[in-house]
Design a protein around this motif. Structure first.
Motif, PDB file in Angstrom:
ATOM      1  N   ALA A 252      28.489   2.572  29.755  1.00 63.90           N
ATOM      2  CA  ALA A 252      30.022   2.617  30.195  1.00 63.90           C
ATOM      3  C   ALA A 252      30.103   3.079  31.923  1.00 63.90           C
ATOM      4  O   ALA A 252      31.289   3.491  31.914  1.00 63.90           O
ATOM      5  N   GLY A 253      29.266   2.774  32.538  1.00 60.59           N
ATOM      6  CA  GLY A 253      29.438   3.200  33.950  1.00 60.59           C
ATOM      7  C   GLY A 253      29.058   4.591  34.331  1.00 60.59           C
ATOM      8  O   GLY A 253      27.806   4.964  34.612  1.00 60.59           O
ATOM      9  N   TRP A 254      30.061   5.596  34.184  1.00 57.53           N
ATOM     10  CA  TRP A 254      29.911   6.991  34.533  1.00 57.53           C
ATOM     11  C   TRP A 254      30.075   7.692  33.063  1.00 57.53           C
ATOM     12  O   TRP A 254      31.086   7.662  32.582  1.00 57.53           O
ATOM     13  N   LEU A 255      28.934   8.571  32.731  1.00 58.76           N
ATOM     14  CA  LEU A 255      28.898   9.374  31.716  1.00 58.76           C
ATOM     15  C   LEU A 255      28.671  10.781  32.262  1.00 58.76           C
ATOM     16  O   LEU A 255      28.323  11.056  33.242  1.00 58.76           O
ATOM     17  N   THR A 256      29.271  11.720  31.096  1.00 58.66           N
ATOM     18  CA  THR A 256      29.145  13.140  31.652  1.00 58.66           C
ATOM     19  C   THR A 256      28.141  13.880  30.763  1.00 58.66           C
ATOM     20  O   THR A 256      28.414  13.837  29.435  1.00 58.66           O
ATOM     21  N   ALA A 257      27.168  14.487  31.130  1.00 59.40           N
ATOM     22  CA  ALA A 257      26.287  15.746  30.287  1.00 59.40           C
ATOM     23  C   ALA A 257      26.761  16.980  30.443  1.00 59.40           C
ATOM     24  O   ALA A 257      27.195  17.461  31.476  1.00 59.40           O
ATOM     25  N   ASN A 258      26.649  17.585  29.091  1.00 62.54           N
ATOM     26  CA  ASN A 258      27.179  18.666  29.116  1.00 62.54           C
ATOM     27  C   ASN A 258      26.343  19.784  28.099  1.00 62.54           C
ATOM     28  O   ASN A 258      25.739  19.504  27.013  1.00 62.54           O
ATOM     29  N   VAL A 259      26.107  20.786  28.776  1.00 60.61           N
ATOM     30  CA  VAL A 259      25.213  22.030  28.149  1.00 60.61           C
ATOM     31  C   VAL A 259      26.020  23.050  27.761  1.00 60.61           C
ATOM     32  O   VAL A 259      26.776  23.408  28.686  1.00 60.61           O
ATOM     33  N   HIS A 260      26.011  23.355  26.561  1.00 61.59           N
ATOM     34  CA  HIS A 260      26.700  24.939  26.088  1.00 61.59           C
ATOM     35  C   HIS A 260      25.846  25.672  25.471  1.00 61.59           C
ATOM     36  O   HIS A 260      25.016  25.374  24.426  1.00 61.59           O
ATOM     37  N   LEU A 261      25.793  26.837  26.119  1.00 63.00           N
ATOM     38  CA  LEU A 261      25.065  27.924  25.558  1.00 63.00           C
ATOM     39  C   LEU A 261      25.882  29.139  24.890  1.00 63.00           C
ATOM     40  O   LEU A 261      27.021  29.355  25.514  1.00 63.00           O
ATOM     41  N   VAL A 262      25.495  29.466  23.691  1.00 62.24           N
ATOM     42  CA  VAL A 262      26.013  30.786  23.284  1.00 62.24           C
ATOM     43  C   VAL A 262      25.050  31.784  23.354  1.00 62.24           C
ATOM     44  O   VAL A 262      23.905  31.898  22.552  1.00 62.24           O
ATOM     45  N   PRO A 263      25.119  32.847  24.148  1.00 62.66           N
ATOM     46  CA  PRO A 263      24.261  33.812  24.326  1.00 62.66           C
ATOM     47  C   PRO A 263      23.956  34.933  22.996  1.00 62.66           C
ATOM     48  O   PRO A 263      25.111  35.193  22.512  1.00 62.66           O
ATOM     49  N   ILE A 264      22.884  35.387  22.928  1.00 65.16           N
ATOM     50  CA  ILE A 264      22.401  35.999  21.769  1.00 65.16           C
ATOM     51  C   ILE A 264      21.723  37.440  22.200  1.00 65.16           C
ATOM     52  O   ILE A 264      20.785  37.333  22.875  1.00 65.16           O
ATOM     53  N   PRO A 265      22.434  38.637  22.191  1.00 63.85           N
ATOM     54  CA  PRO A 265      21.865  39.998  22.436  1.00 63.85           C
ATOM     55  C   PRO A 265      20.767  40.193  21.532  1.00 63.85           C
ATOM     56  O   PRO A 265      20.642  39.919  20.587  1.00 63.85           O
ATOM     57  N   PRO A 266      19.832  40.941  22.159  1.00 56.61           N
ATOM     58  CA  PRO A 266      18.717  41.440  21.486  1.00 56.61           C
ATOM     59  C   PRO A 266      19.137  42.148  20.102  1.00 56.61           C
ATOM     60  O   PRO A 266      20.160  42.830  20.174  1.00 56.61           O
ATOM     61  N   ALA A 267      18.300  42.065  18.916  1.00 59.21           N
ATOM     62  CA  ALA A 267      18.660  42.595  17.757  1.00 59.21           C
ATOM     63  C   ALA A 267      18.717  44.149  17.870  1.00 59.21           C
ATOM     64  O   ALA A 267      17.839  44.737  18.484  1.00 59.21           O
ATOM     65  N   GLY A 268      19.895  44.687  17.192  1.00 63.41           N
ATOM     66  CA  GLY A 268      20.026  46.410  17.390  1.00 63.41           C
ATOM     67  C   GLY A 268      20.588  46.828  18.466  1.00 63.41           C
ATOM     68  O   GLY A 268      20.494  48.090  18.775  1.00 63.41           O
TER      69      GLY A 268
END
Length: 325
Positions: A252-268
């Motif tokens: 389609a010509g120009w596309l957009t890649a997207n990366v999405h992170l949901v951070p996870i803190p250490p348990a406890g």
């Protein structure tokens, strides 16, 4: 040298047989009290700068043969794949591995026995706030014969993790860096995009993260990538390079890649809420192989046609007029 295996829980490692016909030796390390191993999964502490922490490590030999082991501490780091590892033998630690001192640097462990080794962690007065990670190592050096018949020394190591959180301002933070995407497809029909990026822990506490990758079209639709595994833990300053594929994309010509992170803190832990992280990168969705072939054909055909036209020139001679008497 074999690499360190850093255990999150009790770690028993079956070592390779000696060069001779001797029976295999098995040993491990784990947290302990002054008298016996305990049920902790790792060494985990919270302290202020200048504090001293005292604890014990159990070095266990479950083979029948007595063994002599080196016992020492080292710093941890993330491997390129995101794993937890300790510095190679002989490389001097500069962080928690340097702050941790075992009472005994060499121990002799009888067969089917456990030796308890005291150690201290002395936090410097200028220690930076946040998480510091390392491990306590037990190492066995043996002489073996390689494929060329030469005698070589092989050090086999096991370790137990140490986590230390120094009091102060916490900055949990992840970033997506070096995001790129490339398209591979046919001139007509759909193709695939390979999305590559690096996740780096730019804060001062260890973090995991769930990951999602998608590619969006100019008219607003999107296609998700293959599943991307959850990052279990990145140490402060640690980074891991990831790559995934998004299928079924139109050129389609120009596309957009997207990366999405949901951070996870250490348990406890009770870390501050970490906002989600997103990064975009646009790329051309063009079947380059097909276009290159067309350009190649054009390079061959156009000059040939020009040469042909130059060879077939129209006649410019004048026809003499008829003379009548």
């Amino acid at each position: 040298m074999l690499r360190v295996l850093a255990a999150a829980a009790l770690l028993w490692v079956l070592l390779a047989p000696q060069a001779s016909a001797a029976a295999p030796v098995t040993f491990g390390v784990r947290p302990a009290t002054e008298t016996a191993p305990d049920n902790r999964n790792n060494f985990s502490y919270g302290a202020t700068p200048g504090a001293v922490v005292r604890d014990f490590v159990a070095v266990s030999n479950v083979s029948e043969t007595p063994i002599g082991l080196k016992v020492y501490a080292s710093d941890a780091f993330n491997t390129p794949e995101g794993g937890y590892d300790l510095l190679a033998s002989g490389k001097q630690p500069t962080d928690i591995g340097a702050w941790t001192k075992t009472r005994d640097h060499q121990v002799s462990v009888p067969g089917r026995s456990v030796v308890i080794v005291p150690f201290t962690v002395t936090i410097p007065a200028d220690a930076t706030p946040g998480d510091h990670a390392g491990g306590i190592v037990a190492a066995l050096t043996t002489e073996q014969t390689n494929a060329q018949g030469q005698k070589v020394s092989v050090e086999q190591r096991v370790g137990a993790r140490i986590y230390l959180r120094v009091a102060g301002e916490l900055r949990p933070e992840l970033s997506v860096q070096d995001l790129t995407a490339s398209y591979d497809g046919q001139f007509f029909g759909r193709g695939d995009a390979t999305v590559t990026y690096t996740v780096k822990n730019t804060g001062n506490v260890r973090l995991g993260a769930t990951q999602a990758v998608k590619v969006s079209t100019p008219w607003g639709s999107s296609v998700d990538s293959d599943p991307v595994e959850t990052l279990p833990e990145l140490l402060p300053g640690g980074a891991v390079k990831k790559s995934t594929v998004v299928h079924g994309l139109l050129p389609a010509g120009w596309l957009t890649a997207n990366v999405h992170l949901v951070p996870i803190p250490p348990a406890g832990t009770s870390d501050p809420r970490v906002p989600d992280v997103e990064q975009d990168s646009s790329f051309a969705a063009v079947p380059w192989v097909v276009l290159a072939a067309l350009v190649f054909i054009a390079v061959l055909i156009v000059p040939a046609r020009i040469r042909k036209r130059r060879r077939v020139k129209p006649s410019t001679e004048e026809v003499p007029e008829s003379v009548t008497a």
